[in-house]
Design a protein around this motif. Sequence first.
Motif, PDB file in Angstrom:
ATOM      1  N   MET A 157       0.805  -1.196   0.000  1.00  0.00           N
ATOM      2  CA  MET A 157       0.000   0.000   0.000  1.00  0.00           C
ATOM      3  C   MET A 157       0.853   1.267   0.000  1.00  0.00           C
ATOM      4  O   MET A 157       0.388   2.304  -0.397  1.00  0.00           O
ATOM      5  CB  MET A 157      -0.920   0.032   1.225  1.00  0.00           C
ATOM      6  N   ALA A 158       2.083   1.202   0.468  1.00  0.00           N
ATOM      7  CA  ALA A 158       2.925   2.381   0.558  1.00  0.00           C
ATOM      8  C   ALA A 158       3.203   2.978  -0.819  1.00  0.00           C
ATOM      9  O   ALA A 158       3.511   4.156  -0.917  1.00  0.00           O
ATOM     10  CB  ALA A 158       4.225   2.052   1.251  1.00  0.00           C
ATOM     11  N   ASP A 159       3.097   2.172  -1.872  1.00  0.00           N
ATOM     12  CA  ASP A 159       3.361   2.664  -3.217  1.00  0.00           C
ATOM     13  C   ASP A 159       2.130   3.276  -3.878  1.00  0.00           C
ATOM     14  O   ASP A 159       2.203   3.709  -5.013  1.00  0.00           O
ATOM     15  CB  ASP A 159       3.901   1.538  -4.090  1.00  0.00           C
ATOM     16  N   LYS A 160       1.003   3.309  -3.181  1.00  0.00           N
ATOM     17  CA  LYS A 160      -0.213   3.863  -3.756  1.00  0.00           C
ATOM     18  C   LYS A 160      -0.036   5.359  -3.997  1.00  0.00           C
ATOM     19  O   LYS A 160       0.365   6.107  -3.106  1.00  0.00           O
ATOM     20  CB  LYS A 160      -1.400   3.636  -2.821  1.00  0.00           C
ATOM     21  N   LYS A 161      -0.320   5.792  -5.209  1.00  0.00           N
ATOM     22  CA  LYS A 161      -0.220   7.200  -5.551  1.00  0.00           C
ATOM     23  C   LYS A 161      -1.610   7.743  -5.847  1.00  0.00           C
ATOM     24  O   LYS A 161      -2.467   7.031  -6.360  1.00  0.00           O
ATOM     25  CB  LYS A 161       0.682   7.400  -6.764  1.00  0.00           C
ATOM     26  N   ILE A 162      -1.802   9.004  -5.495  1.00  0.00           N
ATOM     27  CA  ILE A 162      -3.067   9.675  -5.778  1.00  0.00           C
ATOM     28  C   ILE A 162      -2.759  10.981  -6.509  1.00  0.00           C
ATOM     29  O   ILE A 162      -1.652  11.507  -6.413  1.00  0.00           O
ATOM     30  CB  ILE A 162      -3.869   9.951  -4.487  1.00  0.00           C
ATOM     31  N   PRO A 163      -3.737  11.529  -7.248  1.00  0.00           N
ATOM     32  CA  PRO A 163      -3.495  12.796  -7.940  1.00  0.00           C
ATOM     33  C   PRO A 163      -3.576  13.988  -6.981  1.00  0.00           C
ATOM     34  O   PRO A 163      -4.422  14.027  -6.089  1.00  0.00           O
ATOM     35  CB  PRO A 163      -4.604  12.855  -8.983  1.00  0.00           C
ATOM     36  N   CYS A 164      -2.694  14.933  -7.195  1.00  0.00           N
ATOM     37  CA  CYS A 164      -2.705  16.185  -6.437  1.00  0.00           C
ATOM     38  C   CYS A 164      -4.012  16.910  -6.757  1.00  0.00           C
ATOM     39  O   CYS A 164      -4.427  16.970  -7.917  1.00  0.00           O
ATOM     40  CB  CYS A 164      -1.512  17.034  -6.847  1.00  0.00           C
ATOM     41  N   LYS A 165      -4.663  17.480  -5.755  1.00  0.00           N
ATOM     42  CA  LYS A 165      -5.933  18.170  -5.954  1.00  0.00           C
ATOM     43  C   LYS A 165      -5.773  19.521  -6.643  1.00  0.00           C
ATOM     44  O   LYS A 165      -6.762  20.127  -7.035  1.00  0.00           O
ATOM     45  CB  LYS A 165      -6.661  18.344  -4.630  1.00  0.00           C
ATOM     46  N   VAL A 166      -4.540  19.975  -6.825  1.00  0.00           N
ATOM     47  CA  VAL A 166      -4.314  21.252  -7.494  1.00  0.00           C
ATOM     48  C   VAL A 166      -3.808  21.047  -8.920  1.00  0.00           C
ATOM     49  O   VAL A 166      -4.408  21.531  -9.874  1.00  0.00           O
ATOM     50  CB  VAL A 166      -3.334  22.142  -6.694  1.00  0.00           C
ATOM     51  N   CYS A 167      -2.717  20.287  -9.067  1.00  0.00           N
ATOM     52  CA  CYS A 167      -2.094  20.153 -10.390  1.00  0.00           C
ATOM     53  C   CYS A 167      -2.331  18.799 -11.059  1.00  0.00           C
ATOM     54  O   CYS A 167      -2.066  18.649 -12.244  1.00  0.00           O
ATOM     55  CB  CYS A 167      -0.599  20.419 -10.296  1.00  0.00           C
ATOM     56  N   GLY A 168      -2.798  17.815 -10.298  1.00  0.00           N
ATOM     57  CA  GLY A 168      -3.088  16.504 -10.870  1.00  0.00           C
ATOM     58  C   GLY A 168      -1.910  15.549 -10.911  1.00  0.00           C
ATOM     59  O   GLY A 168      -2.063  14.390 -11.295  1.00  0.00           O
ATOM     60  N   LYS A 169      -0.734  15.999 -10.520  1.00  0.00           N
ATOM     61  CA  LYS A 169       0.462  15.137 -10.516  1.00  0.00           C
ATOM     62  C   LYS A 169       0.269  14.009  -9.500  1.00  0.00           C
ATOM     63  O   LYS A 169      -0.236  14.214  -8.403  1.00  0.00           O
ATOM     64  CB  LYS A 169       1.680  15.975 -10.137  1.00  0.00           C
ATOM     65  N   LEU A 170       0.681  12.789  -9.864  1.00  0.00           N
ATOM     66  CA  LEU A 170       0.577  11.661  -8.945  1.00  0.00           C
ATOM     67  C   LEU A 170       1.668  11.753  -7.875  1.00  0.00           C
ATOM     68  O   LEU A 170       2.811  12.092  -8.175  1.00  0.00           O
ATOM     69  CB  LEU A 170       0.714  10.335  -9.693  1.00  0.00           C
TER      70      LEU A 170
END
Length: 55
Positions: free
Chosen positions: A1-14
């Motif tokens: 789970m530590a490798d789970k990436k989410i999109p930034c709420k401002v720029c969308g970068k993972l």
Amino acid sequence: MADKKIPCKVCGKLFRPCLSCQAQQMRSWRTFACSPQCGQEYFRREMEQKSNPKP
């Protein structure tokens, strides 16, 4: 789970959110933004929305 990436709420970068901040339900930029700058912009937008609510 530590490798789970989410999109930034401002720029969308993972990015990898801070798991300890999430677990402690902290209101930290590290849980929804990829950088301090994006975190600051997110908080700015949030404050703007609160001061100008939609009718």
